[in-house]
Design an enzyme around this catalytic site. Structure first.
Site, PDB file in Angstrom:
ATOM      1  N   CYS A  77       0.845  -1.191  -0.069  1.00  0.00           N
ATOM      2  CA  CYS A  77       0.004   0.149   0.151  1.00  0.00           C
ATOM      3  C   CYS A  77       0.914   1.237  -0.140  1.00  0.00           C
ATOM      4  O   CYS A  77       1.610   1.537  -0.755  1.00  0.00           O
ATOM      5  CB  CYS A  77      -0.901  -0.240   1.204  1.00  0.00           C
ATOM      6  SG  CYS A  77      -2.203   1.205   1.288  1.00  0.00           S
TER       7      CYS A  77
ATOM      8  N   ASP B 216      -9.848  -3.746  -6.482  1.00  0.00           N
ATOM      9  CA  ASP B 216      -9.162  -2.746  -5.643  1.00  0.00           C
ATOM     10  C   ASP B 216      -9.950  -1.268  -5.708  1.00  0.00           C
ATOM     11  O   ASP B 216      -9.648  -0.739  -6.773  1.00  0.00           O
ATOM     12  CB  ASP B 216      -7.663  -2.550  -5.831  1.00  0.00           C
ATOM     13  CG  ASP B 216      -6.900  -1.873  -4.744  1.00  0.00           C
ATOM     14  OD1 ASP B 216      -7.581  -0.935  -4.138  1.00  0.00           O
ATOM     15  OD2 ASP B 216      -5.501  -2.043  -4.673  1.00  0.00           O
TER      16      ASP B 216
ATOM     17  N   HIS C   4      -7.889  -4.746  -1.980  1.00  0.00           N
ATOM     18  CA  HIS C   4      -6.794  -3.938  -1.457  1.00  0.00           C
ATOM     19  C   HIS C   4      -6.773  -4.727  -0.018  1.00  0.00           C
ATOM     20  O   HIS C   4      -7.245  -5.021   0.667  1.00  0.00           O
ATOM     21  CB  HIS C   4      -7.081  -2.658  -1.479  1.00  0.00           C
ATOM     22  CG  HIS C   4      -6.014  -1.665  -1.034  1.00  0.00           C
ATOM     23  ND1 HIS C   4      -5.356  -1.199  -1.900  1.00  0.00           N
ATOM     24  CD2 HIS C   4      -5.433  -1.438   0.372  1.00  0.00           C
ATOM     25  CE1 HIS C   4      -4.248  -0.720  -1.424  1.00  0.00           C
ATOM     26  NE2 HIS C   4      -4.266  -0.475  -0.200  1.00  0.00           N
TER      27      HIS C   4
END
Length: 245
Positions: free
Chosen positions: A132, A179, A212
Site C-alpha cells: 500500500c 481494489d 486491497h
C-alpha cells in the site's frame, strides 16, 4: 472478500494477533524491526509498511516470512515516530494526516537503512517489499536506487510524478482486481508506459476477485476461497526476489 472500505482498506476486520520473531533496534534516527534467517545470509529485504505503521503485526509476519526464506528482513519506522493511521480515525482527515508522511520522501531513512544493512549485517544484495503506502515507496525507490536489486510493490504505485516509468531495479507489481484504491485502468496505463519506457525487468500481476490488502492483511482462515491467491502472491514475491537477488 476482505477489506471493502475506502480510501485505503488495509485493516478492516483482518488484523492479525501475530507477535513477531525479530527484535526492535535503533538505526540512526529511526526505529526498526529486524529479523534474521537461521543461517548466515548476505541478502536483505527492506520491508516497507502501510499506513498503519511499522508495528502492525501483519507486516512483521511478512518480515518473518522473508527471514524464513533466507533474507535478513528489516521493517523501519518510515513515519519516524509520527503517529500511524488508525482505523478509528475519520477518513476525511486522511490527506491532512498524509501531508508530512509522503512515501516519496523517505530517502534519508532509506540511506540510513542501507548503510546499516551493509555495514552491520554484511548485506551485499538488498531488495524491497512494500504494501500500500509501502508499495508506492517501493516503486519510488526503484526509480532512484540501482543498488536495490529487486522490488515487489504490493497494491501501490507512484502517481504524482512524471518520471515514474524508467525503473532502475527490477520490480514486480501485485494488484487486486477489485481494489477501490487503484482502478484497473491505472494499472493498464502503468503497464503500457513501462513497456514503452522501462529497460529493466518488470512484471504486473492482477489477482482476480481480490481486494486491497489481501496479500499481507487477510486472515487466511476467514475465507478459504482467498487462501490460494494469497499464497500465490506470496510465492510470486519470493520467486521475484530469488530470481533477481
Amino acid at each position: 472478500m476482505a477489506n471493502e472500505a475506502n480510501p485505503c482498506p488495509c485493516d478492516i476486520g483482518d488484523r492479525s494477533d501475530y507477535g513477531g520473531l525479530g527484535q526492535e533496534v535503533q538505526i540512526d534516527h529511526i526505529k526498526a524491526y529486524v529479523v534474521k534467517p537461521s543461517a548466515p545470509s548476505d541478502k536483505a529485504v527492506i520491508v516497507i509498511h502501510d499506513i498503519f505503521g511499522w508495528e502492525l503485526p501483519n507486516t512483521r509476519y511478512m518480515a518473518d516470512m522473508l527471514a524464513a526464506n533466507g533474507y535478513i528482513a528489516v521493517c523501519p519506522d518510515f513515519f519516524v515516530g509520527k503517529e500511524a493511521w488508525s482505523p478509528t480515525k475519520d477518513w476525511a482527515e486522511f490527506q491532512e494526516w498524509l501531508e508530512d508522511k509522503k512515501p516519496t520522501n523517505i530517502n534519508k531513512e532509506v540511506d540510513a537503512v542501507l548503510k546499516f544493512l551493509k555495514e552491520q549485517c554484511g548485506s551485499k544484495r538488498i531488495g524491497t517489499v512494500g504494501f500500500c503506502w509501502g508499495g508506492v515507496a517501493t516503486h519510488y525507490l526503484a526509480l532512484l536506487y540501482p543498488e536495490i536489486k529487486a522490488g515487489v510493490s504490493v497494491y501501490g504505485m507512484v502517481r504524482e510524478r512524471e518520471d515514474k516509468y524508467e525503473l532502475k531495479s527490477p520490480t514486480l507489481f501485485i494488484f487486486a482486481e477489485n481494489d477501490q484504491v487503484i482502478p484497473l485502468d491505472q494499472v493498464s496505463a502503468l503497464e503500457a508506459n513501462l513497456k514503452e519506457k522501462c529497460t529493466v525487468a518488470f512484471q504486473l500481476k492482477i489477482f482476480p476477485g481480490q481486494t486491497h490488502g489481501f496479500v499481507h492483511r487477510k486472515r487466511e482462515d476467514i475465507d478459504p476461497a482467498d487462501k490460494p491467491q494469497i499464497l500465490e502472491a506470496r510465492t510470486d514475491m519470493l520467486s521475484w526476489l530469488n530470481k533477481h537477488m
